[in-house]
Design a protein around this motif. Sequence first.
Motif, PDB file in Angstrom:
ATOM      1  N   ALA A 107      67.696  62.622  28.211  1.00  0.00           N
ATOM      2  CA  ALA A 107      68.365  63.819  28.723  1.00  0.00           C
ATOM      3  C   ALA A 107      69.666  64.054  27.944  1.00  0.00           C
ATOM      4  CB  ALA A 107      68.659  63.646  30.206  1.00  0.00           C
ATOM      5  N   LEU A 108      70.404  62.974  27.721  1.00  0.00           N
ATOM      6  CA  LEU A 108      71.675  63.114  26.994  1.00  0.00           C
ATOM      7  C   LEU A 108      71.433  63.545  25.553  1.00  0.00           C
ATOM      8  CD1 LEU A 108      73.510  59.973  28.410  1.00  0.00           C
ATOM      9  CD2 LEU A 108      74.072  62.374  28.846  1.00  0.00           C
ATOM     10  N   ARG A 109      70.335  63.027  24.986  1.00  0.00           N
ATOM     11  CA  ARG A 109      70.006  63.412  23.611  1.00  0.00           C
ATOM     12  C   ARG A 109      69.746  64.923  23.539  1.00  0.00           C
ATOM     13  NH1 ARG A 109      68.758  61.367  18.931  1.00  0.00           N
ATOM     14  NH2 ARG A 109      67.788  62.938  17.626  1.00  0.00           N
ATOM     15  N   ALA A 110      68.972  65.416  24.533  1.00  0.00           N
ATOM     16  CA  ALA A 110      68.655  66.847  24.549  1.00  0.00           C
ATOM     17  C   ALA A 110      69.936  67.680  24.653  1.00  0.00           C
ATOM     18  CB  ALA A 110      67.729  67.157  25.724  1.00  0.00           C
ATOM     19  N   VAL A 111      70.832  67.245  25.536  1.00  0.00           N
ATOM     20  CA  VAL A 111      72.044  68.033  25.794  1.00  0.00           C
ATOM     21  C   VAL A 111      73.031  67.977  24.642  1.00  0.00           C
ATOM     22  CG1 VAL A 111      74.028  68.315  27.321  1.00  0.00           C
ATOM     23  CG2 VAL A 111      71.864  67.626  28.252  1.00  0.00           C
ATOM     24  N   TRP A 112      73.272  66.750  24.156  1.00  0.00           N
ATOM     25  CA  TRP A 112      74.392  66.598  23.220  1.00  0.00           C
ATOM     26  C   TRP A 112      73.988  66.645  21.768  1.00  0.00           C
ATOM     27  CZ3 TRP A 112      78.675  67.693  25.452  1.00  0.00           C
ATOM     28  CH2 TRP A 112      78.830  67.427  26.814  1.00  0.00           C
ATOM     29  N   ILE A 113      72.723  66.367  21.460  1.00  0.00           N
ATOM     30  CA  ILE A 113      72.338  66.341  20.041  1.00  0.00           C
ATOM     31  C   ILE A 113      71.418  67.508  19.686  1.00  0.00           C
ATOM     32  CG2 ILE A 113      71.186  64.998  18.218  1.00  0.00           C
ATOM     33  CD1 ILE A 113      72.157  62.480  19.678  1.00  0.00           C
ATOM     34  N   GLU A 114      70.370  67.700  20.471  1.00  0.00           N
ATOM     35  CA  GLU A 114      69.323  68.643  20.054  1.00  0.00           C
ATOM     36  C   GLU A 114      69.659  70.117  20.303  1.00  0.00           C
ATOM     37  OE1 GLU A 114      66.300  67.766  18.787  1.00  0.00           O
ATOM     38  OE2 GLU A 114      66.424  65.592  19.000  1.00  0.00           O
ATOM     39  N   SER A 115      70.390  70.387  21.366  1.00  0.00           N
ATOM     40  CA  SER A 115      70.427  71.785  21.836  1.00  0.00           C
ATOM     41  C   SER A 115      71.596  72.600  21.297  1.00  0.00           C
ATOM     42  CB  SER A 115      70.508  71.792  23.365  1.00  0.00           C
ATOM     43  OG  SER A 115      71.690  71.145  23.760  1.00  0.00           O
ATOM     44  N   ASP A 116      71.362  73.915  21.228  1.00  0.00           N
ATOM     45  CA  ASP A 116      72.424  74.876  20.900  1.00  0.00           C
ATOM     46  C   ASP A 116      72.903  75.571  22.168  1.00  0.00           C
ATOM     47  OD1 ASP A 116      72.300  74.698  17.950  1.00  0.00           O
ATOM     48  OD2 ASP A 116      70.248  75.342  18.327  1.00  0.00           O
ATOM     49  N   ILE A 117      71.973  75.693  23.122  1.00  0.00           N
ATOM     50  CA  ILE A 117      72.300  76.368  24.385  1.00  0.00           C
ATOM     51  C   ILE A 117      71.812  75.474  25.508  1.00  0.00           C
ATOM     52  CG2 ILE A 117      71.796  78.388  25.836  1.00  0.00           C
ATOM     53  CD1 ILE A 117      71.232  79.843  23.076  1.00  0.00           C
ATOM     54  N   ARG A 118      72.666  75.266  26.519  1.00  0.00           N
ATOM     55  CA  ARG A 118      72.272  74.405  27.630  1.00  0.00           C
ATOM     56  C   ARG A 118      72.198  75.227  28.908  1.00  0.00           C
ATOM     57  NH1 ARG A 118      75.726  70.535  24.737  1.00  0.00           N
ATOM     58  NH2 ARG A 118      77.457  71.872  25.268  1.00  0.00           N
ATOM     59  N   LEU A 119      71.134  75.010  29.660  1.00  0.00           N
ATOM     60  CA  LEU A 119      71.034  75.612  30.986  1.00  0.00           C
ATOM     61  C   LEU A 119      71.286  74.504  31.984  1.00  0.00           C
ATOM     62  CD1 LEU A 119      67.725  77.663  30.488  1.00  0.00           C
ATOM     63  CD2 LEU A 119      70.086  78.400  30.049  1.00  0.00           C
ATOM     64  N   PHE A 120      72.450  74.548  32.617  1.00  0.00           N
ATOM     65  CA  PHE A 120      72.736  73.549  33.643  1.00  0.00           C
ATOM     66  C   PHE A 120      72.130  74.049  34.946  1.00  0.00           C
ATOM     67  CE2 PHE A 120      75.068  71.971  37.240  1.00  0.00           C
ATOM     68  CZ  PHE A 120      75.063  70.605  37.011  1.00  0.00           C
ATOM     69  N   VAL A 121      71.186  73.276  35.505  1.00  0.00           N
ATOM     70  CA  VAL A 121      70.434  73.752  36.666  1.00  0.00           C
ATOM     71  C   VAL A 121      70.812  72.939  37.906  1.00  0.00           C
ATOM     72  CG1 VAL A 121      68.129  74.150  37.611  1.00  0.00           C
ATOM     73  CG2 VAL A 121      68.528  74.415  35.150  1.00  0.00           C
ATOM     74  N   HIS A 122      71.203  73.655  38.944  1.00  0.00           N
ATOM     75  CA  HIS A 122      71.556  73.008  40.219  1.00  0.00           C
ATOM     76  C   HIS A 122      70.837  73.766  41.331  1.00  0.00           C
ATOM     77  CE1 HIS A 122      73.971  71.312  43.454  1.00  0.00           C
ATOM     78  NE2 HIS A 122      74.241  72.545  43.871  1.00  0.00           N
TER      79      HIS A 122
END
Length: 425
Positions: A107-122
């Motif tokens: 999950a951290l890899r997706a957020v901090w390394i792979e992505s340009d845009i993050r959808l924070f879902v709550h």
Amino acid sequence: MIEQNDILGSAQTAAERAILLVLPEHISHLERLRLLTTPNRLPTVTVVGKYNHGKSRLLNELLGQDQFSVADKRETITLSSQTHHAVCWLDAPGLDADISLDDDRLALRAVWIESDIRLFVHTAKEGELDGCEHDVVKQLCNDEGLTQRKTLFVLSQIDQLPGTGELENILKALGQQAPGTVFHAVSSTRHRQGQTESKQLLVQKSGIPALKDLIADAVTNVPQARAFEAARLFEHFSTELQQQHALRQQRLEALLQRQSDQRHQFDTGLHTVLAKVQTDLLAIINAPGFGNSLTPDYASDQYKLTAAKRERARIQVAYSRACVEIDAFLAGHGVTGLSSGKTPVSGSLYTVMIAVLGISVKHARDLQRIFGSPAGIQQLHEAFTQYFNASTDQVTLAQDIVAAKLQVNVALDAIDALASFTLPA
Ligand SMILES: Nc1nc2c(ncn2[C@@H]2O[C@H](COP(=O)(O)OP(=O)(O)OP(=O)(O)O)[C@@H](O)[C@H]2O)c(=O)[nH]1
Ligand SMILES: [Mg+2]
């Protein structure tokens, strides 16, 4: 613990390897820089949030296809991606450090390394953010301020709320909890139902079309955000590497200075001690009775104290005193034994003094030859200097200098390697 080899193993090019050799702890930043400088890489959108908050289903609605696995339990446990309309959509596991460290790592890899845009879902069902989510939201806001990487905050599953009043309360509470964030309320269920039943109003009220527009804007801005982030990361690496180089250069210079000081102190000290010893011995050599010592003993003199014996004793005492002075000086400079590889006949003979001056009792002629001329003193100076250079302390210092030079060169190689990255325009 991550080993150095594991870190170097993740390098994809010689340039990355060269940088990681100097800054192994910056591996994530380097991976991000690699992605930012990879030509023609599609903008990547990922989801982040706790499990079961509706991340995968939201992605499916945004894509208009059921590409990602959805379930009423902890479902997504790997990273999976789908390309759709020239965007890479990346589904990621929920962030719940207490359940599986490996999932969190992905999950951290997706957020901090792979992505340009993050959808924070709550999910709206949960009301306010918990401590873990709150921390993540703060980190994401902070990151956007630094890197221009966009995060959109999504309040999901709003159809689960009893009424609009409840929704307004939650949105207000979230705004107070995480100032500066705007949560976009969505319902994947309503969106799907609206589409299936061709109810446009329901589709609109699902919040998904509005979210799609925001994502489309953010996607348009990705090249600019990437260029900004890449330049920032490049600057970060450049500063870190220059600092490392400066530190290593300082360390090398300190070692070279120490070596030069120690050599100089040894050289001048040896000069002084040999000059003193020479003066003392010359006084003996030049004394009027000196020639007597050369007179051989006869058998009849065995128990007599002859002038020759007295003179030889005087010479021997003076010579011993000279040896003690030289030896004390050598010991003070770490010249205490012969370097390894020379097999001693006996331990007590394994000394530099004996190696240079020999073990024989000195006769007057020996003293004259060794201490009586500038050439003899020069020879002694050179011989003792050789043993000084071969002493354990000096050998260790020389090895440290070689290692320090290598470290400086490694830092210089890393600086060159960084220059090989082509930043996006
Ligand atoms: N009522 C309602 N249920 C939803 C909505 N979105 C998702 N769900 C349900 O919530 C459950 C979890 O959805 P997922 O999309 O799998 O959740 P997730 O966040 O991806 O979960 P993990 O993959 O385990 O991290 C599923 O049963 C979904 O059908 C929604 O908008 N409304
Ligand atoms: Mg999921």
